[in-house]
Enzyme design. Structure first.
Site, PDB file in Angstrom:
ATOM      1  CE1 TYR A  17      -0.987   8.704  -2.034  1.00  0.00           C
ATOM      2  CE2 TYR A  17       0.885   8.082  -0.662  1.00  0.00           C
ATOM      3  CZ  TYR A  17      -0.437   7.924  -1.038  1.00  0.00           C
ATOM      4  OH  TYR A  17      -1.224   6.993  -0.406  1.00  0.00           O
ATOM      5  CE1 TYR A  42       0.079   0.428   4.619  1.00  0.00           C
ATOM      6  CE2 TYR A  42       0.252   2.364   3.231  1.00  0.00           C
ATOM      7  CZ  TYR A  42       0.057   1.005   3.373  1.00  0.00           C
ATOM      8  OH  TYR A  42      -0.159   0.238   2.253  1.00  0.00           O
ATOM      9  CD  GLU A  65      -1.741   1.502  -6.912  1.00  0.00           C
ATOM     10  OE1 GLU A  65      -0.744   1.981  -6.340  1.00  0.00           O
ATOM     11  OE2 GLU A  65      -2.827   2.094  -6.979  1.00  0.00           O
TER      12      GLU A  65
HETATM   13  C1  3EB Z   1      -0.384   0.908  -0.930  1.00  0.00           C
HETATM   14  O1  3EB Z   1      -0.851  -0.217  -0.787  1.00  0.00           O
HETATM   15  C2  3EB Z   1      -0.107   1.347  -2.325  1.00  0.00           C
HETATM   16  O2  3EB Z   1      -3.521   6.661  -1.248  1.00  0.00           O
HETATM   17  O3  3EB Z   1      -5.453   6.259  -2.153  1.00  0.00           O
HETATM   18  C3  3EB Z   1      -2.893   2.124  -3.200  1.00  0.00           C
HETATM   19  C4  3EB Z   1      -4.235   2.467  -3.310  1.00  0.00           C
HETATM   20  C5  3EB Z   1      -1.987   3.034  -2.685  1.00  0.00           C
HETATM   21  C6  3EB Z   1      -4.694   3.725  -2.895  1.00  0.00           C
HETATM   22  C7  3EB Z   1      -4.285   5.939  -1.895  1.00  0.00           C
HETATM   23  C8  3EB Z   1      -2.448   4.280  -2.266  1.00  0.00           C
HETATM   24  C9  3EB Z   1      -3.784   4.632  -2.374  1.00  0.00           C
HETATM   25  O4  3EB Z   1      -0.122   1.641   0.035  1.00  0.00           O
HETATM   26  C10 3EB Z   1      -0.533   2.718  -2.591  1.00  0.00           C
END
Ligand code: 3EB
Length: 334
Positions: free
Chosen positions: A141, A200, A323
């Site tokens: 990922y 992030y 999710e």
């Molecule tokens: C998060 O909130 C959960 O990398 O495209 C959610 C939706 C998440 C899209 C992406 C990752 C992605 O971080 C993970």
């Protein structure tokens, strides 16, 4: 500003039985489950995730306008003059250097969208085999996320124009990506309970994930909020590790906060009653969790008989066990 945003009233998403024929206005048909990719209709894409409940709906994006479809550079696409649906499947052999392959893929997507005249990405779905395989920054990922970020960062102000997205792991090899793009941009919406993913901190990987929490498209009573994959993340941290019931509760709180923010920012405080879920997906890392979540599925679907797809897939952070994503219609006066 409103004049330049994507205001197609022609686009809608519906969940249909998978064995039905594509209607004339179909832009894209997403089918779930294992099996052959036998069809060469460029509007069709198959995602190797098993449905945990029947019927195994197919997701269909439909336009009321005439649609033209074609193929280019490995992509299948179709468009109606305002919106484009595109899709591609990359076999595992092309993912040996996953970060570089993703960088190239996303550059190719941008090139395709520019060439066809739909330069504004609205919504991306990404399905990657073995999404949690690999340690630390070599987790698949994170490699995917870094490649995507390097490609999207080539555009000026890219963080203000990110599409909503989903990134889920699948048991089948390869990478499947499908997307919606517009002649005009949508409006990204963030969630005040969550740090924007593109901000992030370093602990989640060398580059922050490039996506918005939702994209607002349409106009008036055809306004739609395309909500990204949403999980039990508060601030930037995963909360309730190991507890599916609390993770789904937190996910629902995130939906609510995101919708409230969209209403406050873009609809002058329109009441919550104006918002209706049209379709909902729930991704579960472990099929055995479904019975424990049964009681919450009604809340997830909202009022009415909203179709729900429950799919068996891995979540991109190892400590997340579920999710959800959704399309909400906002019944706004024009
Ligand atoms: C998060 O909130 C959960 O990398 O495209 C959610 C939706 C998440 C899209 C992406 C990752 C992605 O971080 C993970």
């Amino acid at each position: 500003m409103t004049a330049h945003i994507f205001n197609s009233r022609a686009l809608r998403c519906e969940y249909v039985a998978p064995d039905t024929a594509l209607p004339a206005g179909a832009l894209g048909r997403v089918e779930f489950g294992r099996g052959a990719r036998g069809d060469d209709d460029p509007r069709r894409v198959r995602v190797g995730l098993e449905a945990l409940e029947l019927p195994c709906w197919a997701e269909q994006w439909v336009s009321t306008r005439p649609v033209r479809s074609g193929r280019a550079d490995g992509f299948g696409y179709s468009h109606d003059g305002e919106v484009l649906f595109g899709q591609i499947h990359l076999p595992e052999a092309e993912l040996v250097d996953l970060e570089r392959a993703t960088l190239k893929l996303y550059v190719h997507i941008e090139q395709l969208l520019r060439k066809l005249g739909y330069p504004h990405c609205l919504r991306m779905w990404n399905f990657l085999a073995g999404i949690n395989a690999g340690e630390g920054d070599h987790e698949r990922y994170r490699l995917f996320s870094a490649g995507r970020s390097r490609a999207l960062a080539l555009k000026p102000d890219f963080e203000q124009r990110l599409p909503a997205a989903t990134a889920i792991g699948m048991a089948e090899p390869g990478l499947v990506v499908y997307f919606l793009a517009g002649k005009q941009p949508g409006q990204p919406v963030e969630n005040p309970r969550q740090v924007s993913a593109y901000r992030y901190p370093r602990q989640y990987g060398p580059r922050s994930p490039s996506f918005a929490r939702a994209t607002l498209i349409g106009a008036g009573a055809d306004s739609r909020l395309l909500v990204s994959g949403t999980a039990s993340v508060v601030g930037h941290e995963s909360v309730h590790p190991g507890d599916p019931v609390l993770q789904l509760d937190e996910t629902l709180r995130n939906f609510d906060a995101l919708i409230d923010n969209a209403l406050a920012r873009h609809f002058g405080g329109l009441p919550r009653a104006a918002v209706h879920a049209e379709s909902v997906k729930l991704y579960l890392r472990d099929p055995g969790l479904l019975p424990a979540l049964r009681g919450q599925l009604t809340r997830l679907r909202g009022a009415g008989d909203v179709p729900l797809l429950v799919l068996h897939g891995d979540i991109c952070r190892s400590d997340l066990i579920l999710e959800a994503e959704a399309v909400f219609r906002i019944d706004a006066p024009l």
